[in-house]
Write a protein that holds these residues in place. Structure first.
Motif, PDB file in Angstrom:
ATOM      1  N   LEU A  66       0.763  -1.445  -0.186  1.00  0.00           N
ATOM      2  CA  LEU A  66       0.074  -0.089  -0.097  1.00  0.00           C
ATOM      3  C   LEU A  66       0.889   1.256   0.074  1.00  0.00           C
ATOM      4  CD1 LEU A  66      -2.640  -0.962   2.570  1.00  0.00           C
ATOM      5  CD2 LEU A  66      -2.635  -1.325   0.101  1.00  0.00           C
ATOM      6  N   GLY A  67       2.038   1.145  -0.882  1.00  0.00           N
ATOM      7  CA  GLY A  67       2.939   2.442  -0.935  1.00  0.00           C
ATOM      8  C   GLY A  67       3.733   2.911   0.321  1.00  0.00           C
ATOM      9  N   VAL A  68       3.936   1.805   1.317  1.00  0.00           N
ATOM     10  CA  VAL A  68       4.674   2.098   2.398  1.00  0.00           C
ATOM     11  C   VAL A  68       5.724   0.781   2.531  1.00  0.00           C
ATOM     12  CG1 VAL A  68       4.722   2.212   5.063  1.00  0.00           C
ATOM     13  CG2 VAL A  68       3.043   3.210   3.724  1.00  0.00           C
ATOM     14  N   THR A  97      -3.235   2.230  12.510  1.00  0.00           N
ATOM     15  CA  THR A  97      -2.864   3.402  13.320  1.00  0.00           C
ATOM     16  C   THR A  97      -3.090   4.716  12.388  1.00  0.00           C
ATOM     17  OG1 THR A  97      -1.437   2.216  14.673  1.00  0.00           O
ATOM     18  CG2 THR A  97      -1.470   4.509  14.922  1.00  0.00           C
ATOM     19  N   TYR A  98      -2.601   4.720  11.185  1.00  0.00           N
ATOM     20  CA  TYR A  98      -2.606   5.823  10.466  1.00  0.00           C
ATOM     21  C   TYR A  98      -3.412   5.840   9.407  1.00  0.00           C
ATOM     22  CZ  TYR A  98       1.489   6.666  13.662  1.00  0.00           C
ATOM     23  OH  TYR A  98       2.214   6.678  14.809  1.00  0.00           O
ATOM     24  N   GLU A  99      -4.045   6.750   8.850  1.00  0.00           N
ATOM     25  CA  GLU A  99      -4.959   6.860   7.708  1.00  0.00           C
ATOM     26  C   GLU A  99      -3.831   7.114   6.307  1.00  0.00           C
ATOM     27  OE1 GLU A  99      -7.841   9.938   8.060  1.00  0.00           O
ATOM     28  OE2 GLU A  99      -8.820   8.836   9.649  1.00  0.00           O
ATOM     29  N   MET A 100      -4.378   6.384   5.215  1.00  0.00           N
ATOM     30  CA  MET A 100      -3.663   6.368   4.290  1.00  0.00           C
ATOM     31  C   MET A 100      -3.411   8.068   3.670  1.00  0.00           C
ATOM     32  SD  MET A 100      -2.417   3.737   3.438  1.00  0.00           S
ATOM     33  CE  MET A 100      -1.521   4.284   1.948  1.00  0.00           C
ATOM     34  N   SER A 101      -4.501   8.722   3.734  1.00  0.00           N
ATOM     35  CA  SER A 101      -4.419  10.069   3.310  1.00  0.00           C
ATOM     36  C   SER A 101      -3.326  10.935   4.078  1.00  0.00           C
ATOM     37  CB  SER A 101      -5.818  10.969   3.579  1.00  0.00           C
ATOM     38  OG  SER A 101      -6.383  10.798   4.991  1.00  0.00           O
ATOM     39  N   ASN A 104       0.059   9.765   2.776  1.00  0.00           N
ATOM     40  CA  ASN A 104       0.299  10.247   1.175  1.00  0.00           C
ATOM     41  C   ASN A 104       0.736  11.562   1.136  1.00  0.00           C
ATOM     42  OD1 ASN A 104      -0.079   7.562  -0.026  1.00  0.00           O
ATOM     43  ND2 ASN A 104      -2.307   7.739   0.008  1.00  0.00           N
ATOM     44  N   THR A 105       0.019  12.315   2.264  1.00  0.00           N
ATOM     45  CA  THR A 105       0.047  13.871   2.092  1.00  0.00           C
ATOM     46  C   THR A 105       1.404  14.381   2.935  1.00  0.00           C
ATOM     47  OG1 THR A 105      -1.362  14.099   3.859  1.00  0.00           O
ATOM     48  CG2 THR A 105      -1.979  14.369   1.506  1.00  0.00           C
TER      49      THR A 105
END
Length: 301
Positions: A66-68, A97-101, A104-105
């Motif tokens: 997922l991009g991480v 724990t952390y939202e993808m938004s 990504n930002t």
């Protein structure tokens, strides 16, 4: 002694470190191997989702999802199944724990440094395998690794030779920097610039048809329409990509739009002229506001 020395969380698309363990290992060999994590972070998009890099008495393992990417440095004798179970725990905890938004930002390095507390607790558990109670998970991971072994990364793939980075050939061009995320007003300005380009193109084609039907007509208006089209399209390009002298180029493109509309004032109504000039000014402002993302000196791990 088999143990985990270091772990970090990296964003795949640009290698931005999101979190990392804060312990300070004094072992010189470990510090040297940490440098390989920097090289790996630059290549994450080009590598499979599960990899291992062997370097002397140490190993670097990582998984990406997922991009991480979740990376860890351990002794070479540390069991693979424990290493990837450790990374899998980091992954599950981080994405819940952390939202993808937010991920990504994120702009600043180590924006989620508080996650280090979980890394430390998990690292302590995995450095004392007898305390692990997830026997079922270990068995599942062992089966998965046997069916799909981690990809072995070589130093050559990282642009390293004998542990040193090879000097890149000078190409004379600075690579494009990533621009700040798109905003709604930026998207609107981009679409309006495309609309103006389309309107200029259509009027230019009609002007050519008129010239063909009426000999002796002035062809300079055709040039003005097509120059206006080119200026609008170039503003779209400047908004989408980072180039050298970007702001100056946007002002020059806006100046060309103004000159073309001044020349075409007899062929357009006042509102049409105001629309084209206003869109040009609006696009120039959005180009100015959308700057390249800044990178701190400690941008890499």
């Amino acid at each position: 002694m088999s143990m985990i020395f270091f772990a970090s969380v990296i964003r795949v698309r640009d290698g931005l470190p999101l979190s990392a363990s804060t312990d300070h290992e004094q072992n010189v060999s470990v510090q040297e191997t940490k440098k390989y994590l920097k090289a790996l972070s630059r290549k994450l998009e080009q590598l499979p989702d599960r990899c291992t890099l062997k370097r002397g008495p140490h190993s670097v393992n990582f998984i990406s999802s997922l991009g991480v990417s979740y990376m860890m440095l351990c002794s070479e004798s540390y069991p693979n199944v424990l290493a990837f179970c450790f990374l899998d725990e980091l992954q599950k905890e981080f994405i819940t724990t952390y939202e993808m938004s937010r991920i990504n930002t994120a702009v600043r390095p180590y924006s989620f440094i508080e996650f280090d507390s979980f890394i430390q607790k998990t690292k302590q558990r995995y450095n004392n395998p007898r305390s692990l109670s997830t026997r079922m998970n270990l068995a599942d991971m062992q089966t998965e690794i046997r069916l799909r072994p981690p990809y072995q990364v070589s130093l050559q793939e990282l642009g390293l030779e004998n542990g040193h980075r090879k000097n890149p050939e000078y190409k004379g061009i600075v690579p494009h920097q990533r621009l700040e995320p798109l905003t709604l007003t930026g998207i609107v300005s981009f679409l309006l610039s495309l609309l103006c380009a389309g309107l200029n193109l259509i009027r230019g084609v009609h002007a050519i048809e008129s010239l063909l039907q009426n000999d002796g007509e002035d062809y300079s208006c055709v040039i003005a329409f097509f120059l206006g089209t080119a200026a609008c399209v170039y503003q779209c390009y400047l908004f989408a990509y980072s180039t050298s002298w970007r702001n100056m180029k946007s002002f020059l493109a806006f100046g060309l739009i103004c000159l073309c509309n001044m020349y075409l004032h007899e062929l357009r109504h006042l509102w049409q002229l105001l629309f084209h000039v206003t869109v040009g000014a609006f696009s120039t402002l959005q180009i100015r506001l959308r700057q390249p993302e800044s990178k701190s000196p400690d941008y890499n791990v």
